[in-house]
Design an enzyme around this catalytic site. Structure first.
Site, PDB file in Angstrom:
ATOM      1  N   PHE A 111     -18.058  60.286  21.538  1.00 57.01           N
ATOM      2  CA  PHE A 111     -18.909  60.959  22.524  1.00 57.01           C
ATOM      3  C   PHE A 111     -18.039  61.629  23.582  1.00 57.01           C
ATOM      4  O   PHE A 111     -18.245  61.478  24.778  1.00 57.01           O
ATOM      5  CB  PHE A 111     -19.896  59.978  23.171  1.00 57.01           C
ATOM      6  CG  PHE A 111     -21.136  60.647  23.702  1.00 57.01           C
ATOM      7  CD1 PHE A 111     -22.059  61.204  22.836  1.00 57.01           C
ATOM      8  CD2 PHE A 111     -21.367  60.742  25.062  1.00 57.01           C
ATOM      9  CE1 PHE A 111     -23.199  61.830  23.318  1.00 57.01           C
ATOM     10  CE2 PHE A 111     -22.501  61.364  25.562  1.00 57.01           C
ATOM     11  CZ  PHE A 111     -23.418  61.909  24.683  1.00 57.01           C
ATOM     12  N   LYS A 132     -10.369  66.430  12.055  1.00 51.89           N
ATOM     13  CA  LYS A 132      -9.591  67.016  10.952  1.00 51.89           C
ATOM     14  C   LYS A 132      -8.808  65.974  10.152  1.00 51.89           C
ATOM     15  O   LYS A 132      -8.366  66.253   9.042  1.00 51.89           O
ATOM     16  CB  LYS A 132      -8.641  68.090  11.482  1.00 51.89           C
ATOM     17  CG  LYS A 132      -7.561  67.593  12.422  1.00 51.89           C
ATOM     18  CD  LYS A 132      -6.726  68.731  12.985  1.00 51.89           C
ATOM     19  CE  LYS A 132      -7.443  69.501  14.036  1.00 51.89           C
ATOM     20  NZ  LYS A 132      -7.688  68.772  15.302  1.00 51.89           N
ATOM     21  N   GLY A 160      -6.850  72.407  31.363  1.00 58.92           N
ATOM     22  CA  GLY A 160      -7.558  71.631  30.363  1.00 58.92           C
ATOM     23  C   GLY A 160      -7.221  71.970  28.928  1.00 58.92           C
ATOM     24  O   GLY A 160      -7.851  71.474  27.996  1.00 58.92           O
ATOM     25  N   LYS A 172      -3.943  70.828  10.743  1.00 57.13           N
ATOM     26  CA  LYS A 172      -4.804  71.958  10.375  1.00 57.13           C
ATOM     27  C   LYS A 172      -4.279  72.655   9.124  1.00 57.13           C
ATOM     28  O   LYS A 172      -5.061  73.083   8.264  1.00 57.13           O
ATOM     29  CB  LYS A 172      -4.892  72.940  11.546  1.00 57.13           C
ATOM     30  CG  LYS A 172      -5.680  72.385  12.722  1.00 57.13           C
ATOM     31  CD  LYS A 172      -5.609  73.279  13.942  1.00 57.13           C
ATOM     32  CE  LYS A 172      -6.407  72.678  15.093  1.00 57.13           C
ATOM     33  NZ  LYS A 172      -6.243  73.434  16.350  1.00 57.13           N
TER      34      LYS A 172
END
Length: 345
Positions: free
Chosen positions: A13, A130, A211, A229
């Site tokens: 979350f 991923k 950020g 990735k």
């Protein structure tokens, strides 16, 4: 699925999960009216925020407010539970798992086990993590097919940009021969800051302030995120079985301002490039800093933007660019997979 309901168990979350919930609040009625499915989140397992199970549907507005105010779920609410994540998955009676836990770069766990447990319970799976795609894609794909379940993962590379769906649905009959991309926002931003004359250390600080970078940016700076990735793309688009530790990887921590200036003299920028290719009949992956000429499209991929160039046997090279995504684009990838799932039901 019964009564045209989709009951979601949400694992994780963080920011992406919270934004997805906001999107679901906005779009739930639209989906119900246009697609005929009532979408409810009936369980949430948050590593540090607690757990919730509510068969009638969790009040997402309240949950988001509680997390914003206190950083965790309301422990006094009657639907709060103290179960571990696997217990929640097994006991929530959901029919869709959305896996959004944190990436483990070393083995893809515990997300892989979460997904396997969901399949065992007859649940479809959407993952934005991923790790499972980078470490165990073929096994998870085959497992889902054997059980007649959907396994969707569009968000794992380039947020909501339709990479996997593009190849699957828009390039029928094409074989992917290779790919090249700029896929890590933090390193791209840091290199751009250094091109402007900022030191490596100051660039990292600015990335954290905005950020883009984690408190510990090692996974990005050392190329691990890009390697994950790359492995995910190789496993899905080129049907191999490789993991991030097998990717030839070099990050950007050794790049200096002098290196940046040397590149400028040659009318180039330095970019961290992810590559997948076939060499000696073997599929390979590489992550490394590369001189990119100013005339090349890749040199114009700025800030947190990404690009992926896919080379196929029939269509040649196709390039896809994502321009400075926000968290909404990540959430959209999850939402788009949800709509894809509905089409198959």
């Amino acid at each position: 699925m019964h009564n045209k309901e989709i009951n979601i168990c949400l694992v994780g979350f963080g920011n992406a999960a919270q934004e997805f919930c906001r999107m679901l609040i906005t779009k739930r009625l639209e989906v119900k009216e246009s697609r005929g499915y009532d979408i409810k989140v009936t369980a949430i397992a948050g590593r540090s925020k607690g757990g919730i199970i509510n068969a009638r549907g969790i009040d997402l507005t309240k949950v988001l407010r509680d997390v914003e105010n206190s950083g965790r779920f309301d422990s006094t609410a009657e639907d709060t539970v103290t179960m571990e994540t696997l217990q929640i998955i097994r006991n929530c009676n959901a029919n869709l798992l959305i896996e959004l836990s944190s990436l483990s770069i070393h083995d893809g766990e515990p997300a892989i086990t979460h997904i396997e447990t969901a399949f065992d319970g007859g649940m479809h799976v959407i993952t934005g993590n991923k790790g499972p795609i980078a470490f165990k894609y073929q096994k998870l794909r085959d497992n889902s097919k054997e059980k007649g379940l959907q396994f969707l993962y569009e968000t794992t590379v380039m947020d909501g940009t339709p990479i996997f769906n593009f190849v699957k649905y828009a390039l029928p009959g094409c074989k992917v021969l290779s790919f090249k991309g700029i896929l890590n926002s933090t390193t791209n931003f840091v290199l751009e800051q250094m091109e402007s004359g900022n030191s490596y250390e100051d660039a990292i600080k600015e990335a954290k302030r905005r950020g883009f970078a984690e408190a510990d940016p090692t996974l990005d700076i050392d190329g691990w995120d890009a390697a994950a990735k790359t492995a995910a793309l190789l496993n899905v688009l080129m049907d191999t079985n490789i993991n991030p530790t097998e990717i030839d990887r070099k990050g950007i921590s050794h790049i200096t301002l002098e290196d940046i200036e040397k590149a400028k003299v040659e009318n180039c920028k330095i970019k961290l490039i992810c590559e997948g290719y076939i060499e000696d009949n073997k599929v390979k992956g590489r992550v490394h800093p590369v001189y990119i000429n100013y005339k090349d499209t890749f040199s114009n991929i700025d800030a947190t933007s990404s690009i992926l160039a896919i080379t196929t046997d029939l269509m040649g090279e196709v390039q896809i660019i994502e321009k400075n995504p926000e968290i909404q684009q990540t959430a959209y990838g999850i939402y788009s997979d949800l709509l894809t799932l509905i089409k198959t039901l």
